[in-house]
Design a protein around this motif. Structure first.
Motif, short mmCIF file in Angstrom:
data_model
loop_
_atom_site.label_atom_id
_atom_site.label_comp_id
_atom_site.label_asym_id
_atom_site.label_seq_id
_atom_site.Cartn_x
_atom_site.Cartn_y
_atom_site.Cartn_z
N ALA A 32 0.86 -1.19 0.00
CA ALA A 32 0.00 0.00 0.00
C ALA A 32 0.89 1.23 0.00
N THR A 33 1.12 1.80 -1.15
CA THR A 33 2.02 2.95 -1.25
C THR A 33 1.40 4.16 -0.57
N TYR A 34 2.25 5.10 -0.20
CA TYR A 34 1.77 6.31 0.46
C TYR A 34 0.88 7.12 -0.48
N GLU A 35 1.19 7.07 -1.78
CA GLU A 35 0.39 7.81 -2.76
C GLU A 35 -1.02 7.26 -2.88
N LYS A 36 -1.14 5.95 -2.77
CA LYS A 36 -2.46 5.30 -2.90
C LYS A 36 -3.23 5.26 -1.58
N ALA A 37 -2.55 5.59 -0.49
CA ALA A 37 -3.16 5.45 0.84
C ALA A 37 -4.49 6.18 1.01
N PRO A 38 -4.64 7.44 0.58
CA PRO A 38 -5.93 8.10 0.77
C PRO A 38 -7.10 7.35 0.13
N ALA A 39 -6.90 6.87 -1.09
CA ALA A 39 -7.96 6.12 -1.77
C ALA A 39 -8.25 4.81 -1.05
N LEU A 40 -7.20 4.13 -0.60
CA LEU A 40 -7.40 2.86 0.10
C LEU A 40 -8.13 3.06 1.42
N LEU A 41 -7.77 4.10 2.14
CA LEU A 41 -8.45 4.39 3.41
C LEU A 41 -9.92 4.70 3.19
#
Length: 330
Positions: free
Chosen positions: A78-87
């Motif tokens: 889970a990359t930091y860039e993708k984290a907002p969408a994943l959360l």
């Protein structure tokens, strides 16, 4: 009459399905399930079976979920860039507690938590602030004392008065560790030289090995790996070039017996168990819990190897003073 009603309802459902209007209905059971079973989820920067950061973190997460009866789920890489969408995806489906296993996720939590006040967001590693969000709680390792202690070990063990710390990405915990590693080293050996390098990757083993070989050729004889999966490259370089290292986050001495002096050991089980307990009791609420030497948040593996026994004695005496508040890592 009852048969005719059921037949009519069946035809209506078929028509709705054909028109694509049952998507929301199909999604609803998963939301209900998450709420009823108490689903918890975790984000990991790498694979839970590789490296020295995510595997012990996942093991603690899994143990916590089983103990408190949660339904666990997790996302690897889970990359930091993708984290907002994943959360957002996890919170939208009804997950009640989402744990992020790296300080690099702090910005994503700050962004998303305010959108989902009924979801508890938890971070493990380092947090300077929770932004006054009552649904953002953190277990923050005291990287100041951590760095200070490993710097002292490196300085005490170095024969060349030249050490190096090699990290992956420039996340908050890593920056803090670099700063205090130098402070700890200079407190013991004022004229110590320290190379501080960020490779930009937690997974590029070849690059980490190349950097490690370079600092060894420049004179560093003690290396401090802090690159998770890529640490393997640093350990390999040290082994091949006759340098020594400190293992990171878990006892790695069995994997690299010729290189490792000691390992820092984080008490992941303690932190994750506290997350589960407070979540169960409904007591999570925007607090930052410090993980320190004083509360058994971390320690060092024993016995030390490849150094004089006096080094281990001196280092544990230093740790005892830090734990008792008799001195500060500055």
């Amino acid at each position: 009459m009852r048969k005719m009603i059921f037949s009519h309802q069946r035809r209506m459902l078929l028509r709705l399905a054909a028109a694509g209007m049952l998507a929301t209905v199909a999604f609803t059971p998963s939301i209900t399930y998450a709420q009823e079973k108490g689903e918890v989820a975790a984000l990991f920067t790498g694979a839970i079976t590789q490296g020295n950061w995510d595997p012990p973190g996942y093991a603690a997460f899994d143990k916590m979920a089983k103990k408190y009866g949660f339904k666990p789920s997790f996302i690897e890489h889970a990359t930091y860039e993708k984290a907002p969408a994943l959360l957002r995806q996890l919170a939208s489906r009804g997950v009640k507690m989402i744990i992020c296993h790296s300080s690099g996720y702090s910005a994503a939590i700050q962004e998303v938590a305010k959108e989902f006040p009924d979801t508890q967001f938890v971070l493990y590693s380092y947090a300077a602030s929770t932004g006054d969000l009552k649904n953002y709680t953190a277990w923050s390792v005291n990287w100041d004392e951590y760095g200070y202690v490993q710097g002292a070990i490196a300085a005490a063990a170095s024969k060349s008065k030249h050490i190096a710390i090699i990290s992956g990405e420039e996340i908050p915990s890593a920056k803090r560790t670099h700063e205090y590693t130098l402070r700890g080293a200079k407190a013991l050996v004022p004229d110590i030289q320290m190379d501080a390098v960020f490779t930009g990757s937690f997974t590029d083993v070849a690059k980490a090995k190349e950097v490690a070989t370079g600092v060894i050729l420049r004179g560093a004889d003690i290396l401090l790996p802090s690159s998770d999966l890529a640490d393997a490259g640093i350990q390999q370089a040290a082994d091949e070039e006759g340098a020594h290292t400190i293992g990171a986050y878990m006892d790695q001495s069995a994997s690299y017996p010729n290189a490792i002096i000691t390992s820092t050991v984080l008490n992941f089980d303690k932190s994750y168990d506290e997350m589960g307990e407070l979540m169960t009791e409904g007591k999570l609420g925007g607090t930052i819990y410090q993980e320190t030497l004083a509360n058994n948040g971390w320690t060092l593996s024993k016995p030390f190897k490849h150094v004089d026994a006096k080094v281990e004695t001196a280092v544990f005496a230093l740790m005892d003073k830090l734990a008792k508040g008799e001195m500060k890592p500055d």
